[in-house]
Design a protein around this motif. Structure first.
Motif, PDB file in Angstrom:
ATOM      1  N   VAL A  50       1.054  -1.436   0.639  1.00  0.00           N
ATOM      2  CA  VAL A  50      -0.179  -0.276  -0.288  1.00  0.00           C
ATOM      3  C   VAL A  50       0.912   1.054  -0.219  1.00  0.00           C
ATOM      4  CG1 VAL A  50      -1.682   1.360   1.139  1.00  0.00           C
ATOM      5  CG2 VAL A  50      -1.816  -1.081   0.800  1.00  0.00           C
ATOM      6  N   ASP A  51       1.869   1.343   1.029  1.00  0.00           N
ATOM      7  CA  ASP A  51       3.187   2.419   0.765  1.00  0.00           C
ATOM      8  C   ASP A  51       3.683   2.397  -0.267  1.00  0.00           C
ATOM      9  OD1 ASP A  51       1.918   2.659   3.216  1.00  0.00           O
ATOM     10  OD2 ASP A  51       4.403   1.645   4.058  1.00  0.00           O
ATOM     11  N   ASN A  52       3.215   1.529  -1.534  1.00  0.00           N
ATOM     12  CA  ASN A  52       3.784   1.629  -2.289  1.00  0.00           C
ATOM     13  C   ASN A  52       3.481   2.983  -3.447  1.00  0.00           C
ATOM     14  OD1 ASN A  52       5.813  -1.534  -2.845  1.00  0.00           O
ATOM     15  ND2 ASN A  52       6.934   0.559  -2.054  1.00  0.00           N
ATOM     16  N   ASP A  61      -3.944  12.707  -3.242  1.00  0.00           N
ATOM     17  CA  ASP A  61      -3.602  13.245  -2.083  1.00  0.00           C
ATOM     18  C   ASP A  61      -3.876  12.069  -0.920  1.00  0.00           C
ATOM     19  OD1 ASP A  61      -5.486  13.246   0.956  1.00  0.00           O
ATOM     20  OD2 ASP A  61      -5.773  15.019   0.814  1.00  0.00           O
ATOM     21  N   PRO A  62      -2.962  11.608  -0.057  1.00  0.00           N
ATOM     22  CA  PRO A  62      -2.227  10.815   0.358  1.00  0.00           C
ATOM     23  C   PRO A  62      -2.995   9.858   0.507  1.00  0.00           C
ATOM     24  CG  PRO A  62      -0.923  12.711   0.791  1.00  0.00           C
ATOM     25  CD  PRO A  62      -1.831  13.216   0.116  1.00  0.00           C
ATOM     26  N   GLU A 101      -6.433   5.393   1.667  1.00  0.00           N
ATOM     27  CA  GLU A 101      -7.991   4.314   2.024  1.00  0.00           C
ATOM     28  C   GLU A 101      -8.297   3.529   1.841  1.00  0.00           C
ATOM     29  OE1 GLU A 101     -12.359   5.713   3.293  1.00  0.00           O
ATOM     30  OE2 GLU A 101     -10.580   7.729   3.818  1.00  0.00           O
ATOM     31  N   LYS A 102      -8.426   4.167   0.202  1.00  0.00           N
ATOM     32  CA  LYS A 102      -8.756   3.583  -1.578  1.00  0.00           C
ATOM     33  C   LYS A 102      -7.872   2.177  -1.522  1.00  0.00           C
ATOM     34  CE  LYS A 102     -11.313   6.955  -4.117  1.00  0.00           C
ATOM     35  NZ  LYS A 102     -11.317   8.583  -4.852  1.00  0.00           N
ATOM     36  N   ILE A 135       3.655   6.339  -4.822  1.00  0.00           N
ATOM     37  CA  ILE A 135       3.394   6.429  -6.362  1.00  0.00           C
ATOM     38  C   ILE A 135       2.329   7.958  -6.982  1.00  0.00           C
ATOM     39  CG2 ILE A 135       2.486   5.470  -8.757  1.00  0.00           C
ATOM     40  CD1 ILE A 135       4.736   3.407  -7.736  1.00  0.00           C
ATOM     41  N   ALA A 136       1.036   7.845  -5.982  1.00  0.00           N
ATOM     42  CA  ALA A 136      -0.264   8.189  -5.993  1.00  0.00           C
ATOM     43  C   ALA A 136      -0.186   9.906  -5.995  1.00  0.00           C
ATOM     44  CB  ALA A 136      -1.203   7.470  -6.046  1.00  0.00           C
ATOM     45  N   THR A 137       0.621   9.809  -4.720  1.00  0.00           N
ATOM     46  CA  THR A 137       1.384  11.297  -4.311  1.00  0.00           C
ATOM     47  C   THR A 137       2.004  11.502  -4.814  1.00  0.00           C
ATOM     48  OG1 THR A 137       0.832  10.603  -1.832  1.00  0.00           O
ATOM     49  CG2 THR A 137       1.924  12.578  -2.370  1.00  0.00           C
ATOM     50  N   ASP A 138       2.884  11.116  -5.795  1.00  0.00           N
ATOM     51  CA  ASP A 138       4.019  11.543  -6.549  1.00  0.00           C
ATOM     52  C   ASP A 138       2.961  11.869  -8.438  1.00  0.00           C
ATOM     53  OD1 ASP A 138       6.374  11.289  -5.610  1.00  0.00           O
ATOM     54  OD2 ASP A 138       6.711   9.821  -6.759  1.00  0.00           O
ATOM     55  N   LEU A 139       2.141  11.802  -9.189  1.00  0.00           N
ATOM     56  CA  LEU A 139       0.786  11.503  -9.555  1.00  0.00           C
ATOM     57  C   LEU A 139       0.172  12.913  -9.018  1.00  0.00           C
ATOM     58  CD1 LEU A 139      -0.047   8.131 -11.087  1.00  0.00           C
ATOM     59  CD2 LEU A 139       1.689  10.631 -11.770  1.00  0.00           C
ATOM     60  N   GLY A 140       0.214  13.213  -8.039  1.00  0.00           N
ATOM     61  CA  GLY A 140      -0.831  14.540  -7.674  1.00  0.00           C
ATOM     62  C   GLY A 140      -1.763  13.997  -6.475  1.00  0.00           C
TER      63      GLY A 140
END
Length: 154
Positions: free
Chosen positions: A98-100, A111-112, A117-118, A104-109
């Motif tokens: 999940v952390d990985n 909200d962490p 959660e998702k 990546i999601a955060t790097d793509l903009g």
């Protein structure tokens, strides 16, 4: 690697032992046995039925060629899925956590907190309640999602 028509023809000729221009049940059974696969009648019916467009219980070159091209595309797709897994495996431990995903999601903009959660829900569903997925689980998810993505493009 794409197969040329000559390579496909050469493979077909190996299957077509009697040179009739078609691979019949007996030839297919012999080839599969030589490859170490003992097929039941049902498995043989299924294999032929999946590629025999004219329902004559024989496989001609064009039917064989279509099957080979499809299998080559599927093989390439699996290699692409494996490459994607390695990109997400930030810790190089053969797991995507999940952390990985959140990184990546955060790097793509994204909200962490929302992403976490998702993604926690998705990863838990794919991994049987764990906080990371392995390559086989990744492939299973991708192969489930891919047909839906392809349909959405049509």
């Amino acid at each position: 690697m794409s197969l040329s028509e000559d390579q496909i023809r050469e493979a077909f000729d190996l299957f077509d032992a009697d040179g009739s221009g078609e691979v019949d049940r007996t030839e297919l059974r012999l080839v599969m046995q030589a490859l170490g696969h003992k097929l039941t009648e049902e498995q043989l019916d299924e294999m032929i039925g999946s590629i025999d467009d004219d329902a004559d219980q024989k496989v001609n070159f064009r039917e064989f060629e279509r099957m080979m091209v499809k299998r080559n595309v599927e093989k390439d797709s699996r290699a692409e899925i494996e490459r994607a897994f390695k990109l997400f495996d930030l810790n190089h431990n053969s797991l995507v956590s999940v952390d990985n995903f959140v990184t990546i999601a955060t790097d793509l903009g994204e909200d962490p907190d929302v992403a976490r959660e998702k993604l926690t829900t998705y990863v838990a569903a794919a991994s049987g309640g764990q906080d990371s997925i392995n390559l086989e689980q990744w492939i299973e998810v991708m192969e489930t999602v891919k047909p839906r993505m392809t349909q959405a493009r049509v």
